[in-house]
Design a protein around this motif. Structure first.
Motif, PDB file in Angstrom:
ATOM      1  N   ALA A  90       0.798  -1.166  -0.127  1.00  3.21           N
ATOM      2  CA  ALA A  90       0.125  -0.100  -0.116  1.00  3.21           C
ATOM      3  C   ALA A  90       0.969   1.183  -0.064  1.00  3.21           C
ATOM      4  CB  ALA A  90      -0.846  -0.098   1.105  1.00  3.21           C
ATOM      5  N   PHE A  91       1.889   1.307   0.682  1.00  2.00           N
ATOM      6  CA  PHE A  91       2.727   2.530   0.805  1.00  2.00           C
ATOM      7  C   PHE A  91       3.319   2.710  -0.675  1.00  2.00           C
ATOM      8  CE2 PHE A  91       4.485   1.168   5.606  1.00  2.00           C
ATOM      9  CZ  PHE A  91       3.334   1.544   5.845  1.00  2.00           C
ATOM     10  N   LEU A  92       3.556   1.545  -1.644  1.00  2.00           N
ATOM     11  CA  LEU A  92       4.149   1.921  -2.514  1.00  2.00           C
ATOM     12  C   LEU A  92       3.203   2.537  -3.888  1.00  2.00           C
ATOM     13  CD1 LEU A  92       6.322  -1.486  -3.286  1.00  2.00           C
ATOM     14  CD2 LEU A  92       6.977   0.702  -2.697  1.00  2.00           C
ATOM     15  N   LEU A  97       1.037   7.007  -6.732  1.00  2.00           N
ATOM     16  CA  LEU A  97       0.154   7.999  -6.759  1.00  2.00           C
ATOM     17  C   LEU A  97       0.553   9.327  -6.450  1.00  2.00           C
ATOM     18  CD1 LEU A  97      -3.394   6.205  -5.333  1.00  2.00           C
ATOM     19  CD2 LEU A  97      -2.603   6.603  -7.740  1.00  2.00           C
ATOM     20  N   ILE A  98       1.292   9.814  -5.708  1.00  2.00           N
ATOM     21  CA  ILE A  98       1.893  11.107  -5.149  1.00  2.00           C
ATOM     22  C   ILE A  98       2.880  11.609  -6.325  1.00  2.00           C
ATOM     23  CG2 ILE A  98       3.627  12.364  -3.921  1.00  2.00           C
ATOM     24  CD1 ILE A  98       2.400  10.680  -1.459  1.00  2.00           C
ATOM     25  N   ALA A  99       3.626  10.755  -6.798  1.00  2.00           N
ATOM     26  CA  ALA A  99       4.648  11.017  -8.168  1.00  2.00           C
ATOM     27  C   ALA A  99       3.791  11.113  -9.213  1.00  2.00           C
ATOM     28  CB  ALA A  99       5.577   9.925  -8.248  1.00  2.00           C
ATOM     29  N   LEU A 100       2.705  10.383  -9.529  1.00  2.00           N
ATOM     30  CA  LEU A 100       1.889  10.644 -10.881  1.00  2.00           C
ATOM     31  C   LEU A 100       1.173  12.004 -10.703  1.00  2.00           C
ATOM     32  CD1 LEU A 100       0.369   6.904 -11.308  1.00  2.00           C
ATOM     33  CD2 LEU A 100       1.972   8.228 -12.879  1.00  2.00           C
ATOM     34  N   THR A 101       0.712  12.217  -9.372  1.00  2.00           N
ATOM     35  CA  THR A 101       0.050  13.459  -9.414  1.00  2.00           C
ATOM     36  C   THR A 101       0.985  14.738  -9.843  1.00  2.00           C
ATOM     37  OG1 THR A 101      -1.297  12.667  -7.388  1.00  2.00           O
ATOM     38  CG2 THR A 101      -1.141  15.061  -7.700  1.00  2.00           C
ATOM     39  N   GLY A 102       2.170  14.695  -9.373  1.00  2.00           N
ATOM     40  CA  GLY A 102       3.115  15.587  -9.874  1.00  2.00           C
ATOM     41  C   GLY A 102       3.376  15.621 -11.414  1.00  2.00           C
ATOM     42  N   ILE A 208      -5.937   1.109   2.703  1.00  2.00           N
ATOM     43  CA  ILE A 208      -4.933   1.939   3.223  1.00  2.00           C
ATOM     44  C   ILE A 208      -4.033   2.716   2.026  1.00  2.00           C
ATOM     45  CG2 ILE A 208      -2.751   1.447   4.015  1.00  2.00           C
ATOM     46  CD1 ILE A 208      -3.495  -0.863   5.786  1.00  2.00           C
ATOM     47  N   GLY A 209      -3.801   1.964   1.035  1.00  2.00           N
ATOM     48  CA  GLY A 209      -3.023   2.766  -0.070  1.00  2.00           C
ATOM     49  C   GLY A 209      -3.693   4.110  -0.291  1.00  2.00           C
ATOM     50  N   VAL A 210      -5.000   4.033  -0.978  1.00  2.00           N
ATOM     51  CA  VAL A 210      -5.722   5.222  -1.413  1.00  2.00           C
ATOM     52  C   VAL A 210      -5.932   6.255  -0.404  1.00  2.00           C
ATOM     53  CG1 VAL A 210      -7.829   6.003  -2.565  1.00  2.00           C
ATOM     54  CG2 VAL A 210      -6.872   3.954  -3.387  1.00  2.00           C
ATOM     55  N   PRO A 211      -6.533   5.751   1.021  1.00  2.00           N
ATOM     56  CA  PRO A 211      -6.854   6.747   1.821  1.00  2.00           C
ATOM     57  C   PRO A 211      -5.338   7.188   2.312  1.00  2.00           C
ATOM     58  CG  PRO A 211      -8.048   4.748   2.355  1.00  2.00           C
ATOM     59  CD  PRO A 211      -7.249   4.599   1.074  1.00  2.00           C
ATOM     60  N   LEU A 212      -4.338   6.704   2.529  1.00  2.00           N
ATOM     61  CA  LEU A 212      -2.950   7.306   2.682  1.00  2.00           C
ATOM     62  C   LEU A 212      -2.535   8.328   1.879  1.00  2.00           C
ATOM     63  CD1 LEU A 212      -0.390   7.339   4.607  1.00  2.00           C
ATOM     64  CD2 LEU A 212       0.449   5.377   3.048  1.00  2.00           C
ATOM     65  N   TYR A 213      -2.727   8.016   0.468  1.00  2.00           N
ATOM     66  CA  TYR A 213      -2.490   9.125  -0.474  1.00  2.00           C
ATOM     67  C   TYR A 213      -3.241  10.194  -0.382  1.00  2.00           C
ATOM     68  CZ  TYR A 213      -3.217  11.259  -4.976  1.00  2.00           C
ATOM     69  OH  TYR A 213      -3.353  12.119  -6.084  1.00  2.00           O
ATOM     70  N   LEU A 214      -4.698  10.240  -0.050  1.00  2.00           N
ATOM     71  CA  LEU A 214      -5.498  11.131   0.038  1.00  2.00           C
ATOM     72  C   LEU A 214      -5.258  11.962   1.251  1.00  2.00           C
ATOM     73  CD1 LEU A 214      -8.761   9.689  -1.113  1.00  2.00           C
ATOM     74  CD2 LEU A 214      -7.474  11.001  -2.448  1.00  2.00           C
TER      75      LEU A 214
END
Length: 383
Positions: A90-92, A97-102, A208-214
């Motif tokens: 989930a961390f990965l 997603l964070i990198a893709l947002t940029g 976990i992964g999606v909420p962590l990103y959000l």
């Protein structure tokens, strides 16, 4: 190099480390991390913050300060029935997603369309259960916890940024002086990284992964960029997101959750008294990175001391550390009048802690809030 720059960077590091480390340790415990894996987590994320802060500050000549995701750690600490390898998967995903947002602007615009009130309510729902545990801590260990709370409240009147750090110092002294904790045998081994092969489970990625990103984007990165703008700097949004996403992915392989832009600790490094020439304040970010590298190297000494403290004391410390973020999240959640009911649904669902189909409550809270928000805005003016 001016002394105020060094002192500001040091205070920012101590505040960031001392005020929320207990929450990260709680997250590691919830995921079943061993002491060695927990040490790897802390070392990896501290080094990621050190490298990212120093690189971005030097490259763009503005004081860029990174932090670990505090609400992300709270989300993880509330997790059950998830292994550390599954969390690493989930961390990965969150890092990607964070990198893709940029790198991919339409994705950033899509996330920006989530109403601020609902995003803040999801964060408040994650934080609220931890803050409620302060009363349990007082009931369990009043002789230690009540003086901590008193010190927290007293220092907060003068310097809110140092209040949690003062509470931690009070708790440490009382615990070891009264015999509630025994000082462990301290050595200074070199910190080690432990590679944790990721495991990908769909419900964990969604829960976990999606909420962590959000929560990282909504409650850390966006306020962090706003803090830089408020100080008169133009933040390098895309490079910062790509850099923090890449660093989070690397650190994630060694058990660490995400790193992101800082807001509260950044404000310490952006103060005018750090340097009269705002074009020279970028050096504070480099110094900040250097101090985090020192903290990373000293983690084998610091972690055993904190691990020796009574659980109730650490529970109280986490609750105190999250009061300010909870206040900010609640304020942001209920300020927009058009989304207050949807925010209420989001908060209550996320705070329930109930996982449906194996997916965490934070995700369902966001989904429920968005559904209610959409239904309310489908109504015709006549209704």
């Amino acid at each position: 190099m001016r002394i105020p720059m060094i002192s500001a960077a040091l205070v920012a590091v101590l505040v960031g480390y001392g005020s929320t480390l207990a929450l990260v340790l709680s997250a590691a415990a919830a995921l079943g991390a061993t002491p060695a894996q927990t040490a790897s987590w802390i070392f990896a994320i501290a080094m990621a913050k050190a490298v990212g802060s120093a690189f971005l500050s030097f490259r763009y000549r503005i004081p860029v300060v990174l932090a670990w995701s505090t609400p992300g750690a709270a989300l993880l600490a509330a997790t059950t029935n998830v292994t550390l390898p599954e969390a690493v998967g989930a961390f990965l995903v969150a890092a990607a997603l964070i990198a893709l947002t940029g790198a991919f602007r339409p994705l950033g615009r899509l996330i920006a369309r989530i109403p601020d009130g609902i995003a803040a309510a999801m964060l408040a729902g994650v934080l609220l259960p931890f803050c409620l545990k302060a009363s349990l801590a007082v009931q369990s260990l009043p002789a230690l916890v009540l003086p901590m709370i008193a010190m927290f409240l007293a220092v907060r009147l003068k310097n809110p940024a140092l209040a949690v750090l003062a509470a931690l110092a009070t708790g440490l002294v009382l615990a070891f002086v009264t015999g509630a904790a025994e000082l462990p045998r301290l050595t200074l081994p070199l910190p080690t990284l432990i590679f944790i092969p990721p495991a990908f489970r769909l419900d964990v990625l969604l829960g976990i992964g999606v909420p962590l990103y959000l929560v990282t984007m909504a409650s850390q990165n966006l306020p962090g960029f706003a803090t830089l703008r408020a100080a008169g700097y133009e933040p390098p949004v895309a490079p910062a997101l790509i850099t923090t996403g890449a660093l989070s992915a690397i650190a994630g392989l060694f058990g660490a959750h995400t790193v992101n832009m800082a807001a509260i600790t950044a404000s310490i490094c952006l103060a005018e008294d750090t340097h009269p020439d705002r074009n020279q304040r970028w050096k504070t970010g480099v110094i900040y990175g250097g101090f985090w590298m020192v903290i990373a190297l000293l983690s084998p000494v610091i972690l055993p001391i904190l691990a020796a403290l009574p659980p109730a004391l650490m529970m109280a410390l986490v609750a105190l550390a999250l009061l300010a973020p909870l206040m900010g999240a609640l304020t942001a959640a209920f300020t927009p009048p058009h989304s207050r009911f949807a925010a209420t649904v989001t908060l209550t669902t996320a705070a329930s802690g109930v996982a449906a189909f194996g997916i965490g409550a934070a995700f369902w809270g966001l989904l429920a809030g968005l559904a209610v928000y959409a239904l309310e805005h489908l109504r015709t003016p006549s209704t």
